[in-house]
Write a protein that holds these residues in place. Structure first.
Motif, PDB file in Angstrom:
ATOM      1  N   GLY A   1       0.807  -1.212   0.000  1.00  0.00           N
ATOM      2  CA  GLY A   1       0.000   0.000   0.000  1.00  0.00           C
ATOM      3  C   GLY A   1       0.839   1.260   0.000  1.00  0.00           C
ATOM      4  N   SER A   2       1.881   1.300   0.842  1.00  0.00           N
ATOM      5  CA  SER A   2       2.733   2.483   0.882  1.00  0.00           C
ATOM      6  C   SER A   2       3.523   2.641  -0.411  1.00  0.00           C
ATOM      7  CB  SER A   2       3.686   2.402   2.080  1.00  0.00           C
ATOM      8  OG  SER A   2       4.561   1.289   1.963  1.00  0.00           O
ATOM      9  N   GLY A   3       3.942   1.513  -0.996  1.00  0.00           N
ATOM     10  CA  GLY A   3       4.677   1.592  -2.257  1.00  0.00           C
ATOM     11  C   GLY A   3       3.828   2.132  -3.397  1.00  0.00           C
ATOM     12  N   ILE A   4       2.555   1.746  -3.417  1.00  0.00           N
ATOM     13  CA  ILE A   4       1.655   2.200  -4.479  1.00  0.00           C
ATOM     14  C   ILE A   4       1.228   3.655  -4.264  1.00  0.00           C
ATOM     15  CG2 ILE A   4      -0.630   1.859  -5.489  1.00  0.00           C
ATOM     16  CD1 ILE A   4      -0.277  -1.146  -4.954  1.00  0.00           C
ATOM     17  N   LEU A   5       0.853   3.988  -3.020  1.00  0.00           N
ATOM     18  CA  LEU A   5       0.320   5.314  -2.742  1.00  0.00           C
ATOM     19  C   LEU A   5       1.398   6.390  -2.755  1.00  0.00           C
ATOM     20  CD1 LEU A   5      -2.222   4.489   0.127  1.00  0.00           C
ATOM     21  CD2 LEU A   5      -2.743   5.043  -2.259  1.00  0.00           C
ATOM     22  N   PHE A   6       2.603   6.042  -2.286  1.00  0.00           N
ATOM     23  CA  PHE A   6       3.640   7.058  -2.131  1.00  0.00           C
ATOM     24  C   PHE A   6       4.867   6.744  -2.977  1.00  0.00           C
ATOM     25  CE2 PHE A   6       1.406   6.566   2.004  1.00  0.00           C
ATOM     26  CZ  PHE A   6       0.719   7.769   2.004  1.00  0.00           C
ATOM     27  N   SER A   7       4.649   6.124  -4.138  1.00  0.00           N
ATOM     28  CA  SER A   7       5.776   5.705  -4.968  1.00  0.00           C
ATOM     29  C   SER A   7       6.679   6.868  -5.352  1.00  0.00           C
ATOM     30  CB  SER A   7       5.251   5.015  -6.242  1.00  0.00           C
ATOM     31  OG  SER A   7       6.323   4.577  -7.041  1.00  0.00           O
ATOM     32  N   GLU A   8       6.098   7.972  -5.747  1.00  0.00           N
ATOM     33  CA  GLU A   8       6.918   9.102  -6.186  1.00  0.00           C
ATOM     34  C   GLU A   8       7.702   9.693  -5.020  1.00  0.00           C
ATOM     35  OE1 GLU A   8       6.565  12.919  -9.179  1.00  0.00           O
ATOM     36  OE2 GLU A   8       4.845  11.645  -8.779  1.00  0.00           O
ATOM     37  N   ALA A   9       7.075   9.769  -3.847  1.00  0.00           N
ATOM     38  CA  ALA A   9       7.780  10.307  -2.683  1.00  0.00           C
ATOM     39  C   ALA A   9       8.861   9.348  -2.195  1.00  0.00           C
ATOM     40  CB  ALA A   9       6.789  10.590  -1.560  1.00  0.00           C
ATOM     41  N   LEU A  10       8.602   8.028  -2.321  1.00  0.00           N
ATOM     42  CA  LEU A  10       9.554   7.040  -1.845  1.00  0.00           C
ATOM     43  C   LEU A  10      10.703   6.833  -2.808  1.00  0.00           C
ATOM     44  CD1 LEU A  10       7.123   4.295  -0.480  1.00  0.00           C
ATOM     45  CD2 LEU A  10       8.639   5.722   0.890  1.00  0.00           C
TER      46      LEU A  10
END
Length: 275
Positions: A198-207
């Protein structure tokens, strides 16, 4: 304290506890059976766990940034294993599992002091990325532990049916208890894997500095998530257990290995670099 001693201290404590458990549980079968862990044994294990956790925190996190290496991953996995079994030993007798795990934990706790130093990861200043990385590593470690636990169950079941139990396997908890532990491991790891995806999909650009990319690693991670989710649903709805549960566990782990191992686990999956 020198970094090498931070790793050798918990390794020594695990080794001493392993010798004690072997001598008191396996080597002297004529002694009266114990009623679980004594208070000093439980405290000694907690001290070893605290020392191990402190050494891992110092190895992973430093003023320079976030470090990662194969030895740290193994050390983390065994720390989680011993912590999980320590917590579960409050409710069931797990000395057999702990006796088997102590020597492995001793070796893995010492590995970061022996193998080459872990490398420093790039772009780890973001607290969001650090949280994502830690959750992903915890999920991967717990699923690896679940797969090893499932394989140990399969071996124990085969030896039990063939009347070929050695003292080590005879000291293990009942298979139903081990199965309960397996599903608790999978449930915790499934929640962590869900958070990772979920975090990888939602915040991919930030991560990762770029938009979400649907590649083969993501596909296998989602397949693994689906397999473990189906196993948990099957357990609740239809009472899946025994060999069926073991097969689903190993299938989910293989899918996770295909997602995470590949060419370079951290560079390719967590940092999103091209292979």
């Amino acid at each position: 304290m020198p970094a090498i001693l931070l790793h050798l201290l918990p390794a020594s404590l695990y080794a001493l506890l392993g010798l004690h458990f072997w001598h008191s549980r396996w080597h002297a079968p004529a002694r009266p059976p114990r009623q679980g862990l004594s208070q000093w044994e439980r405290i000694a294990m907690l001290v070893a766990l605290a020392a191990h956790g402190f050494s891992l925190h110092g190895a992973f996190f430093s003023p320079e940034g976030l470090h990662f290496g194969f030895s740290l991953a193994l050390s983390l996995m065994l720390w989680l294993a011993m912590l999980f079994y320590w917590i579960e030993s409050l409710y069931a007798r797990l000395e057999g599992l702990q006796t088997l795990g102590m020597p492995v934990a001793a070796i893995c706790a010492a590995l970061p002091a022996i193998l080459p130093a872990p490398h420093l990861l790039e772009n780890t200043a973001s607290p969001l990325f650090r949280a994502h990385f830690v959750v992903a590593m915890l999920a991967y470690s717990l699923f690896t532990l679940a797969a090893l636990h499932a394989m140990l169950m399969a071996i124990a079941e085969r030896r039990l049916h063939g009347a070929r139990l050695t003292r080590a396997f005879a000291s293990l908890p009942p298979l139903l208890t081990m199965e309960t532990l397996l599903f608790r491991l999978i449930s915790i790891a499934f929640v962590l894997l869900t958070l990772t995806l979920g975090s990888g999909i939602l915040f991919s650009e930030a991560l990762f500095g770029k938009a979400f990319r649907f590649d083969h690693k993501t596909v296998f991670a989602i397949i693994s998530w689906g397999i473990f989710g189906s196993l948990l649903v099957g357990r609740q709805a239809w009472g899946w257990r025994g060999r069926k549960a073991l097969h689903w566990t190993l299938a989910g782990f293989v899918a996770l290995m295909l997602a995470y191992v590949g060419s370079r686990f951290v560079a390719d999956v967590l940092l999103g670099r091209p292979a």
